[in-house]
Design an enzyme around this catalytic site. Structure first.
Site, short mmCIF file in Angstrom:
data_model
loop_
_atom_site.label_atom_id
_atom_site.label_comp_id
_atom_site.label_asym_id
_atom_site.label_seq_id
_atom_site.Cartn_x
_atom_site.Cartn_y
_atom_site.Cartn_z
N SER A 139 0.94 -1.13 0.01
CA SER A 139 -0.03 0.07 -0.11
C SER A 139 0.84 1.34 -0.02
CB SER A 139 -0.76 0.00 1.17
OG SER A 139 -1.58 1.52 1.64
N TYR A 152 -2.60 -1.45 9.96
CA TYR A 152 -2.68 -1.54 8.75
C TYR A 152 -1.26 -1.06 7.99
CZ TYR A 152 -4.17 -1.52 3.88
OH TYR A 152 -4.07 -1.81 2.36
#
Length: 254
Positions: A139, A152
């Site tokens: 990401s 995350y």
């Protein structure tokens, strides 16, 4: 990774980026197997997309991963690409353990242990193929943190460094490591993300990814233009500005 002629397993592809990428890659001339936890979603996909195969898998369950790997390899012995798409994201408040611990454990189990288990389950088979690829999914938040999602962010940073490290170990084998680095994409990863004006439309993201795969078959990272603001802040020397902009502007920074 060549854009066509592959047999591709994508765990975590019953919706969002995974399903859109599965259909796009099948249209490019690949055999694609969709993996997911929920059998009802797999049944729907099998009905709506009969060109896709489906296999039940829960990457948080080691036995499920082993069983799914045996099923996929048994039915598709020519399998040469695994895309570790399964992932979860959660907003956490680290000032109170009751508000973050269970979430953090779930995120790390899914996003870090999941890809590790997949690699363990398929690595011997993939090394026996003439040309094979493992695609991990990190990401933009692996490179610039979103305040609301600590676990995350950390999980995707771990995926990035895991990919870099395993690539070095497998450099003398037939297996390539490719890291897909999404920006915020309009999916249901977080509540409201699909409607966020900061999120890249899903069809635009997948179309750009397919073009990059097609035009850069030797790429180590697949980076759409939208993610480079986050990806290269430290290299450009404007990391603090990137972090400030991300956290002041975008509640869905994935």
């Amino acid at each position: 990774m060549q854009i066509s002629g592959n047999t591709i397993f994508i765990p975590g592809s019953t919706s969002g980026i995974g399903l859109a990428l599965a259909t796009a890659l099948q249209a490019k001339g690949n055999t694609v197997i969709v993996g997911g936890r929920r059998t009802e979603l797999l049944d729907e996909i099998a009905t709506e997309h009969p060109e896709l195969d489906t296999v039940q898998i829960d990457t948080t369950d080691p036995e499920s991963v082993r069983a799914a790997a045996a099923t996929v390899v048994g039915k598709h012995p020519e399998l040469n690409v695994v895309i570790a798409m399964a992932g979860v994201m959660a907003v956490e408040d680290w000032r109170d353990p009751d508000l973050f611990l269970a979430s953090a454990e779930r995120v790390i189990t899914t996003n870090v242990l999941g890809p590790i288990r997949l690699i363990a389950a398929f690595i011997e088979h993939l090394q026996a193929q003439r040309d094979a690829t493992i695609v991990t999914v990190s990401s933009g938040l692996a490179f610039a943190p979103l305040r609301a999602t600590p676990s995350y962010n950390a999980s995707k940073a771990a995926v990035h460094m895991l990919t870099e490290s395993v690539r070095l170990q497998l450099s003398d084998t037939s297996v390539k490591l490719v890291e897909l680095v999404p920006p915020s994409v309009a999916t249901d990863l977080l509540p409201g993300q699909r409607e966020s004006r900061f999120a890249m439309p899903l069809d635009e993201f997948v179309s750009e990814v397919v073009v990059l795969l097609e035009t850069q078959p030797d790429a180590k990272e697949i980076q759409v233009e939208r993610v480079k603001f986050l990806r290269y802040g430290e290299a450009r020397g404007d990391y603090d500005q990137v972090v400030a902009t991300l956290n002041n502007a975008d509640p869905h920074g994935h």
